[in-house]
Enzyme design. Structure first.
Site, PDB file in Angstrom:
ATOM      1  N   GLU A   4      10.821   0.046   0.832  1.00  0.00           N
ATOM      2  CA  GLU A   4      11.313   0.599   2.253  1.00  0.00           C
ATOM      3  C   GLU A   4      11.023  -0.545   3.165  1.00  0.00           C
ATOM      4  OE1 GLU A   4       9.722   5.335   2.274  1.00  0.00           O
ATOM      5  OE2 GLU A   4       8.263   3.787   2.511  1.00  0.00           O
ATOM      6  N   CYS A  47      10.461  -4.483   9.776  1.00  0.00           N
ATOM      7  CA  CYS A  47       9.250  -4.487   9.207  1.00  0.00           C
ATOM      8  C   CYS A  47       9.705  -4.710   7.669  1.00  0.00           C
ATOM      9  CB  CYS A  47       8.285  -3.235   9.398  1.00  0.00           C
ATOM     10  SG  CYS A  47       6.598  -3.333   8.528  1.00  0.00           S
ATOM     11  N   CYS A  56       1.650  -2.496  -3.962  1.00  0.00           N
ATOM     12  CA  CYS A  56       0.673  -3.409  -3.440  1.00  0.00           C
ATOM     13  C   CYS A  56      -0.516  -3.500  -4.458  1.00  0.00           C
ATOM     14  CB  CYS A  56       0.383  -3.414  -1.957  1.00  0.00           C
ATOM     15  SG  CYS A  56      -0.704  -4.541  -1.305  1.00  0.00           S
ATOM     16  N   CYS A  81      -6.494  -1.424  -0.657  1.00  0.00           N
ATOM     17  CA  CYS A  81      -7.082  -0.872   0.612  1.00  0.00           C
ATOM     18  C   CYS A  81      -7.247   0.596   0.520  1.00  0.00           C
ATOM     19  CB  CYS A  81      -6.373  -1.669   2.263  1.00  0.00           C
ATOM     20  SG  CYS A  81      -6.463  -3.361   1.740  1.00  0.00           S
ATOM     21  N   CYS A  87      -4.818   2.563   3.121  1.00  0.00           N
ATOM     22  CA  CYS A  87      -3.230   2.378   3.011  1.00  0.00           C
ATOM     23  C   CYS A  87      -2.385   3.054   1.965  1.00  0.00           C
ATOM     24  CB  CYS A  87      -2.986   0.727   3.023  1.00  0.00           C
ATOM     25  SG  CYS A  87      -1.286   0.464   2.861  1.00  0.00           S
ATOM     26  N   CYS A 108       2.409   2.012  10.175  1.00  0.00           N
ATOM     27  CA  CYS A 108       1.661   1.043   9.295  1.00  0.00           C
ATOM     28  C   CYS A 108       0.942   1.716   8.277  1.00  0.00           C
ATOM     29  CB  CYS A 108       0.538   0.399  10.303  1.00  0.00           C
ATOM     30  SG  CYS A 108       1.407  -0.649  11.497  1.00  0.00           S
TER      31      CYS A 108
HETATM   32  N1  SAH Z   1      -0.686  -6.602   3.029  1.00  0.00           N
HETATM   33  C1  SAH Z   1      -0.638  -6.943   4.466  1.00  0.00           C
HETATM   34  C2  SAH Z   1       0.742  -6.536   5.111  1.00  0.00           C
HETATM   35  C3  SAH Z   1       1.067  -4.812   4.907  1.00  0.00           C
HETATM   36  S1  SAH Z   1       0.167  -3.857   6.116  1.00  0.00           S
HETATM   37  C4  SAH Z   1      -1.753  -6.846   5.039  1.00  0.00           C
HETATM   38  O1  SAH Z   1      -2.602  -6.066   4.708  1.00  0.00           O
HETATM   39  O2  SAH Z   1      -1.738  -7.539   6.288  1.00  0.00           O
HETATM   40  C5  SAH Z   1       0.661  -4.230   7.647  1.00  0.00           C
HETATM   41  C6  SAH Z   1      -0.694  -3.601   8.484  1.00  0.00           C
HETATM   42  O3  SAH Z   1      -0.830  -2.282   8.488  1.00  0.00           O
HETATM   43  C7  SAH Z   1      -2.066  -4.308   7.924  1.00  0.00           C
HETATM   44  O4  SAH Z   1      -2.858  -4.628   8.885  1.00  0.00           O
HETATM   45  C8  SAH Z   1      -2.502  -2.941   7.187  1.00  0.00           C
HETATM   46  O5  SAH Z   1      -3.993  -3.264   7.062  1.00  0.00           O
HETATM   47  C9  SAH Z   1      -2.319  -2.083   8.293  1.00  0.00           C
HETATM   48  N2  SAH Z   1      -2.373  -0.720   7.778  1.00  0.00           N
HETATM   49  C10 SAH Z   1      -2.469  -0.165   6.473  1.00  0.00           C
HETATM   50  N3  SAH Z   1      -2.624   0.948   6.373  1.00  0.00           N
HETATM   51  C11 SAH Z   1      -2.683   1.587   7.621  1.00  0.00           C
HETATM   52  C12 SAH Z   1      -2.945   2.900   8.280  1.00  0.00           C
HETATM   53  N4  SAH Z   1      -2.971   3.904   7.331  1.00  0.00           N
HETATM   54  N5  SAH Z   1      -3.149   2.853   9.577  1.00  0.00           N
HETATM   55  C13 SAH Z   1      -3.063   1.813  10.308  1.00  0.00           C
HETATM   56  N6  SAH Z   1      -2.765   0.521   9.763  1.00  0.00           N
HETATM   57  C14 SAH Z   1      -2.741   0.713   8.461  1.00  0.00           C
END
Ligand code: SAH
Length: 369
Positions: free
Chosen positions: A108, A121, A128, A132, A135, A362
Site C-alpha cells: 500500500e 507515504c 515488516c 512493533c 503497528c 500511520c
Molecule cells: N519502520 C519504519 C517506518 C514505518 S512506520 C519506522 O518504524 O520508522 C512510520 C511511523 O508510524 C513509525 O514511527 C511507526 O512507529 C508509526 N506507527 C506505527 N504504528 C502506529 C500506530 N498504530 N499509530 C501511530 N503511529 C504508528
C-alpha cells in the site's frame, strides 16, 4: 486480524520482479539498451518517458520506432503493479492505493495533499519484520523486500495520479516522499538507497524530487543509520523512538533489545552532524503506556543532551489497529506531554492524523486483498 494470517503462512521465498529501468542507474540503463541491440540514446528517451512524463505506455513513446519500442518496453519496463483498489477520504485529499505485484504480493501507499505540499507515504517492504506490537504491518511479519523499481514505481504512479487530478482540489505536484508506509527501509538498505537516488535525480534520470523533501524513517538500526549518514545525501532521517527508556522500548520497539536508546540517539547525532539536517523523532503517544509527564521530561532532557538544536519531535496520536487494546491519549494528556518536551528546549508538535477511516493512517497499513 484474521484476514492477514494467510499472508504469514503463505509466504514462501518470493522472488523480486524482473529487472526494470528504474532499478538501473543512467549508465546501467545505457548498457542495458545497447545489450538489447538498440542505440544508446534510446536509454535517455525511455528514461524521459518514465521519469519525466511518468508513462509506461508504449503507444505514447512516439519518438521511438515501434519495433524498438516494443522490445525496449518489453525488456526494461515489465509491469510491476496493478492497482487493485484506491480509496479516498479527507474530502479526497488522502488517497490510499492497494497494489498487487507480479507474484501476488500486496503493498500500500498513501498520497496526501496539504495546503503547502503533496506527500506520498511509500512502502519499502511487503509486510515488516520489526514486530512493533502497536503497528498493524508488524503483526503480519515480513513477506519480502521490495525491489528498487517497485519503490520508485509507487512514486511514479502517485506523481502521475496527483498530476492528473486524482486528489481532491485538482491537479497537484508530488513534492514529498516519506518512507513511512509498510516495512523498515533500513532493513532493505541497498534497494532503498538506490530508490532514493532515482526519486531525487533530476529528470530525465530520476523523478526530480528534492532530497530535502524525502524522509527515511527507521526503528533505529544503528549501523544502517551510520552508513546512511555517510552517503552524501540531504534526506531527513526520522527515528521511531516512542519512549526514552530502554525498559519500555524493549517491548514497544523490539529491536531495542539489540540497539539501546543511547546508541540510537548517538547514531542520530552522527547523522545530524554529517548532514547538517535536523533529525525527526517519532513518538506514537499511547494512553497510559508512554504518555506520562516523567517520560516527557526524560525525553526532552535526553534529546536536548544528545541532539541540541538538531531535533524535532513529532507526536503521533496512536491509531488503533484491529485487535489491539491500545488507544490514543486524551487530548489534555497529549497537550501536557507536548508542553513539557517544548519546555526542555526541544521543538515538539503533533502530527495531524490522516486516513484513519480508510485504514491508511500511520501503522494501519496491512494490505489485505
Ligand atoms: N519502520 C519504519 C517506518 C514505518 S512506520 C519506522 O518504524 O520508522 C512510520 C511511523 O508510524 C513509525 O514511527 C511507526 O512507529 C508509526 N506507527 C506505527 N504504528 C502506529 C500506530 N498504530 N499509530 C501511530 N503511529 C504508528
Amino acid at each position: 486480524m484474521m484476514t492477514s494470517l494467510p499472508l504469514v503462512f503463505d509466504a514462501p521465498r518470493r522472488a523480486l520482479p524482473p529487472r526494470h529501468l528504474a532499478d538501473l542507474s543512467a549508465g546501467e540503463r545505457r548498457d542495458a539498451v545497447v545489450a538489447l541491440g538498440e542505440q544508446a540514446f534510446r536509454a535517455r528517451q525511455l528514461s524521459h518517458h518514465y521519469f519525466g512524463r511518468l508513462t509506461v505506455d508504449p503507444a505514447a513513446m512516439t519518438d521511438i520506432p515501434v519495433a524498438s519500442r516494443d522490445r525496449l518496453v518489453g525488456e526494461l519496463m515489465p509491469a510491476l503493479f496493478t492497482e487493485v483498489r484506491a480509496v479516498s477520504c479527507d474530502a479526497g485529499t488522502t488517497r490510499k492505493s492497494l497494489l498487487r505485484a507480479h507474484d501476488g504480493t500486496l503493498v500500500e501507499s498513501v498520497l496526501m495533499r496539504y495546503p503547502d505540499r503533496t506527500t506520498l507515504c511509500v512502502s519499502s517492504q511487503a509486510g515488516c519484520g520489526m514486530a512493533c506490537p502497536f503497528c498493524a504491518t508488524g503483526q503480519g511479519g515480513l513477506t519480502r523486500n521490495l525491489s528498487t523499481a517497485e519503490i520508485v514505481d509507487q512514486v511514479r504512479m502517485a506523481a502521475a495520479a496527483a498530476r492528473d487530478g486524482s486528489l481532491g482540489g485538482g491537479p497537484a505536484r508530488l513534492s514529498n516522499v516519506v518512507f513511512m508506509g509498510m516495512g523498515e527501509p533500513l532493513a532493505n538498505y541497498r534497494r532503498v538507497l538506490d530508490a532514493v537516488r532515482r526519486i531525487c535525480d533530476p529528470a530525465p534520470d530520476g523523478l526530480g524530487i528534492s532530497q530535502r523533501s524525502v524522509t527515511v524513517s527507521t526503528v533505529g538500526l544503528v549501523p544502517a543509520i551510520r552508513r546512511l549518514a555517510d552517503e552524501g545525501l540531504a534526506v531527513t532521517l526520522a527515528v521511531s523512538l516512542h519512549t526514552p527508556d530502554d525498559e519500555l522500548r524493549d517491548t514497544l520497539v523490539p529491536v531495542n533489545t539489540r540497539w539501546k536508546v543511547a546508541e540510537v540517539l548517538a547514531a542520530a547525532r552522527h547523522y545530524a552532524d554529517r548532514t547538517g539536517r535536523r533529525v525527526s523523532i517519532e513518538y506514537a503517544l499511547i494512553r497510559d503506556i508512554n504518555d506520562q509527564p516523567w517520560r516527557a521530561d526524560l525525553l526532552g532532557r535526553l534529546l536536548h543532551e544528545h541532539l541540541g538544536q538538531l531535533v524535532h519531535v513529532n507526536v503521533i496520536p496512536l491509531n488503533p489497529t484491529p485487535g489491539s487494546r491500545w488507544d490514543a491519549s486524551p487530548k489534555p494528556v497529549e497537550h501536557e506531554f507536548v508542553r513539557r518536551v517544548n519546555a526542555a528546549g526541544v521543538p515538539c508538535t503533533v502530527r495531524d492524523t490522516r486516513g484513519q477511516e480508510i485504514a491508511a493512517a500511520c501503522g494501519q497499513l496491512a494490505a489485505e486483498g
